[in-house]
Write a protein that holds these residues in place. Sequence first.
Motif, PDB file in Angstrom:
ATOM      1  N   THR A  70       0.851  -1.200   0.000  1.00 40.28           N
ATOM      2  CA  THR A  70       0.000   0.000   0.000  1.00 40.28           C
ATOM      3  C   THR A  70       0.882   1.243   0.000  1.00 40.28           C
ATOM      4  N   PRO A  71       1.598   1.494  -1.084  1.00 39.98           N
ATOM      5  CA  PRO A  71       2.536   2.625  -1.089  1.00 39.98           C
ATOM      6  C   PRO A  71       1.821   3.971  -1.241  1.00 39.98           C
ATOM      7  N   LEU A  72       2.496   5.005  -0.752  1.00 44.46           N
ATOM      8  CA  LEU A  72       2.007   6.383  -0.861  1.00 44.46           C
ATOM      9  C   LEU A  72       3.107   7.223  -1.492  1.00 44.46           C
ATOM     10  N   VAL A  73       2.777   7.918  -2.586  1.00 36.63           N
ATOM     11  CA  VAL A  73       3.707   8.846  -3.230  1.00 36.63           C
ATOM     12  C   VAL A  73       3.166  10.240  -2.964  1.00 36.63           C
ATOM     13  N   ALA A  74       3.822  10.985  -2.113  1.00 33.92           N
ATOM     14  CA  ALA A  74       3.237  12.237  -1.630  1.00 33.92           C
ATOM     15  C   ALA A  74       4.319  13.294  -1.426  1.00 33.92           C
ATOM     16  N   GLY A  75       3.873  14.426  -0.829  1.00 31.12           N
ATOM     17  CA  GLY A  75       4.745  15.595  -0.777  1.00 31.12           C
ATOM     18  C   GLY A  75       4.636  16.305  -2.106  1.00 31.12           C
ATOM     19  N   LEU A  76       5.258  15.713  -3.129  1.00 32.87           N
ATOM     20  CA  LEU A  76       5.160  16.159  -4.512  1.00 32.87           C
ATOM     21  C   LEU A  76       5.473  17.639  -4.685  1.00 32.87           C
ATOM     22  N   GLY A  77       6.337  18.172  -3.826  1.00 39.87           N
ATOM     23  CA  GLY A  77       6.842  19.519  -4.032  1.00 39.87           C
ATOM     24  C   GLY A  77       7.933  19.469  -5.085  1.00 39.87           C
ATOM     25  N   THR A  78       7.530  19.607  -6.330  1.00 43.46           N
ATOM     26  CA  THR A  78       8.461  19.426  -7.432  1.00 43.46           C
ATOM     27  C   THR A  78       7.933  20.161  -8.659  1.00 43.46           C
ATOM     28  N   ILE A 325       6.998   7.383  -0.224  1.00 41.42           N
ATOM     29  CA  ILE A 325       8.056   8.135  -0.892  1.00 41.42           C
ATOM     30  C   ILE A 325       7.620   9.591  -0.903  1.00 41.42           C
ATOM     31  N   TRP A 326       8.409  10.421  -0.220  1.00 36.77           N
ATOM     32  CA  TRP A 326       8.030  11.827   0.001  1.00 36.77           C
ATOM     33  C   TRP A 326       8.984  12.716  -0.785  1.00 36.77           C
ATOM     34  N   VAL A 327       8.400  13.548  -1.655  1.00 39.51           N
ATOM     35  CA  VAL A 327       9.202  14.440  -2.498  1.00 39.51           C
ATOM     36  C   VAL A 327       8.980  15.872  -2.044  1.00 39.51           C
ATOM     37  N   SER A 328      10.063  16.547  -1.659  1.00 41.13           N
ATOM     38  CA  SER A 328       9.971  17.936  -1.201  1.00 41.13           C
ATOM     39  C   SER A 328      11.184  18.695  -1.722  1.00 41.13           C
ATOM     40  N   ALA A 329      11.186  18.980  -3.031  1.00 41.76           N
ATOM     41  CA  ALA A 329      12.364  19.591  -3.654  1.00 41.76           C
ATOM     42  C   ALA A 329      12.472  21.083  -3.394  1.00 41.76           C
ATOM     43  N   PHE A 330      11.364  21.740  -2.988  1.00 41.37           N
ATOM     44  CA  PHE A 330      11.392  23.188  -2.786  1.00 41.37           C
ATOM     45  C   PHE A 330      11.832  23.592  -1.385  1.00 41.37           C
ATOM     46  N   ARG A 331      11.711  22.712  -0.427  1.00 41.93           N
ATOM     47  CA  ARG A 331      12.026  23.100   0.959  1.00 41.93           C
ATOM     48  C   ARG A 331      12.536  21.885   1.725  1.00 41.93           C
ATOM     49  N   PRO A 332      13.457  22.111   2.674  1.00 41.32           N
ATOM     50  CA  PRO A 332      14.020  20.996   3.442  1.00 41.32           C
ATOM     51  C   PRO A 332      13.124  20.595   4.596  1.00 41.32           C
ATOM     52  N   GLU A 333      11.920  20.149   4.253  1.00 43.76           N
ATOM     53  CA  GLU A 333      10.950  19.805   5.292  1.00 43.76           C
ATOM     54  C   GLU A 333      10.253  18.502   4.916  1.00 43.76           C
ATOM     55  N   VAL A 334      10.264  17.564   5.832  1.00 44.37           N
ATOM     56  CA  VAL A 334       9.554  16.297   5.670  1.00 44.37           C
ATOM     57  C   VAL A 334       8.784  16.047   6.960  1.00 44.37           C
ATOM     58  N   PRO A 335       7.495  15.759   6.887  1.00 46.15           N
ATOM     59  CA  PRO A 335       6.726  15.562   8.119  1.00 46.15           C
ATOM     60  C   PRO A 335       7.189  14.322   8.879  1.00 46.15           C
ATOM     61  N   ILE A 344      10.953   6.878   2.221  1.00 45.85           N
ATOM     62  CA  ILE A 344      11.997   7.263   1.270  1.00 45.85           C
ATOM     63  C   ILE A 344      11.822   8.751   1.022  1.00 45.85           C
ATOM     64  N   ALA A 345      12.831   9.540   1.312  1.00 49.56           N
ATOM     65  CA  ALA A 345      12.704  10.996   1.221  1.00 49.56           C
ATOM     66  C   ALA A 345      13.620  11.532   0.132  1.00 49.56           C
ATOM     67  N   LEU A 346      13.009  12.327  -0.766  1.00 51.73           N
ATOM     68  CA  LEU A 346      13.768  13.086  -1.755  1.00 51.73           C
ATOM     69  C   LEU A 346      13.587  14.550  -1.387  1.00 51.73           C
ATOM     70  N   GLU A 356      15.297   9.150  11.194  1.00 52.07           N
ATOM     71  CA  GLU A 356      16.033   8.948   9.948  1.00 52.07           C
ATOM     72  C   GLU A 356      15.221   8.067   8.996  1.00 52.07           C
ATOM     73  N   PRO A 357      15.002   8.525   7.763  1.00 56.51           N
ATOM     74  CA  PRO A 357      14.240   7.691   6.817  1.00 56.51           C
ATOM     75  C   PRO A 357      15.049   6.475   6.388  1.00 56.51           C
ATOM     76  N   ALA A 358      14.367   5.498   5.835  1.00 54.55           N
ATOM     77  CA  ALA A 358      15.059   4.307   5.328  1.00 54.55           C
ATOM     78  C   ALA A 358      16.046   4.698   4.235  1.00 54.55           C
ATOM     79  N   VAL A 359      15.597   5.629   3.371  1.00 58.70           N
ATOM     80  CA  VAL A 359      16.450   6.120   2.288  1.00 58.70           C
ATOM     81  C   VAL A 359      16.271   7.623   2.185  1.00 58.70           C
ATOM     82  N   PHE A 360      17.380   8.336   2.132  1.00 61.82           N
ATOM     83  CA  PHE A 360      17.329   9.786   1.902  1.00 61.82           C
ATOM     84  C   PHE A 360      18.207  10.097   0.699  1.00 61.82           C
TER      85      PHE A 360
END
Length: 414
Positions: A70-78, A325-335, A344-346, A356-360
């Motif tokens: 049940t994956p979630l692709v979110a944040g999507l600041g890109t 998988i959380w994408v936040s390319a505009f700001r250094p913020e991850v909930p 997984i944080a981008l 600490e995320p599994a993958v950063f």
Amino acid sequence: MCPFCGLGCDDLTIEEEPPSTLTVRSTDCPVAREGYSRTTAAEPPRVAGIPVPLEEAVEAAAAVLAAAQTPLVAGLGTDVDGARAALALAERLGAVVDHALSDGLYRNLAVLQRTGWIATTLAELRNRCDLLLVAGPDPAALHPRLFERWVAPAPALQTPPSREVVFLCGEPLDSTRAALSGLSVTVLAGDSARVGDAAASLAAALADPSRASGTASIAAGDIAALAERLAKARYAVVAWAAAAFDGTHADLTVERLVQLVRDINRHTRCAGLPLAGHDNVVGVNQVCTWRFGVPLRTSLAGGAPLHDPHRFAWARYAAVADAVIWVSAFRPEVPAFPAEQTVIALAPPGTAFVDEPAVFIPVGTPGIDHSAHVFRSDTVVALRARGLIDRGLPDGASVLKAIAAALPEEAPAC
């Protein structure tokens, strides 16, 4: 072009101070100054907190996602390219997709879906509007140069040019007062939580001035006078920033403002201007809509897109997702996510994590590290922002495509 708040300001002077510091010289806009100041030096990707090469981090991310149910692709600041890559990956995974800032967007979209609306653009506001009604808290708190760039200049397509601004259930910031110093400004401060009630009173007064009643701490006489001015305007615009509205049912406030626009159109020309756009939320929603035929808050599991703005809001779905998988390319913020959840944080270098995320994987910021397209707040145009510096960071789209390529091959259909 500044990519951060959705206004698309293209008049900035930005200076680079070696090795990679950017300073905005031409404006005091706090959003631009903060956005361009985030130029922390590049750092390597991490897996379980240990620095690794990019290729190893991509393989680790793909392994996590391949096992997810049940994956979630979110944040999507890109940017637009990043959104296309993220949505393609989500489709491959059968994931739920949503943007970090979609709450404000959905206060508007919910009304658009229910009733439709009459909306205008920033260019129409600047060139034709002679009466701007600002409903609720000052939108300049979210879009600092709105009044300087789009309201203070004289309307180019009016003869003679004239413009007045009325604040309803909100007070202008000091910077807004300064930007509008050459215009007629009326402030009916009232109760910002009851801006919908004030809109209803205005609608009643438009139909029959004798029905004007005081509401939201605004006197009946002021409501009646404003209704008369709206009816006599040549091109009125009602603007609001839904993200600034308080309450769990703020979409009902938006719905009342949309209805007010319709009521004013019985007397003169009028349009609404819903403001949104931080972190390219408008652009990501556009990409989702043209790719799948439905907006964000959609599940791509089961073979066909399933849109549900309540069930698939990222904050709600995160409770049941087994990988994010959380994408936040505009700001250094991850909930913060539950400690047991695989994340997984981008995000840009220097991002601080509660756990600490599994993958950063550090990625570049659109409009700083690479050129990018982002949508303006009024949704009508995608603007190109130039890359300014090279910190040696990959862009989000490249990383997302690499993760998709590293997933196991899908079994051929029988």
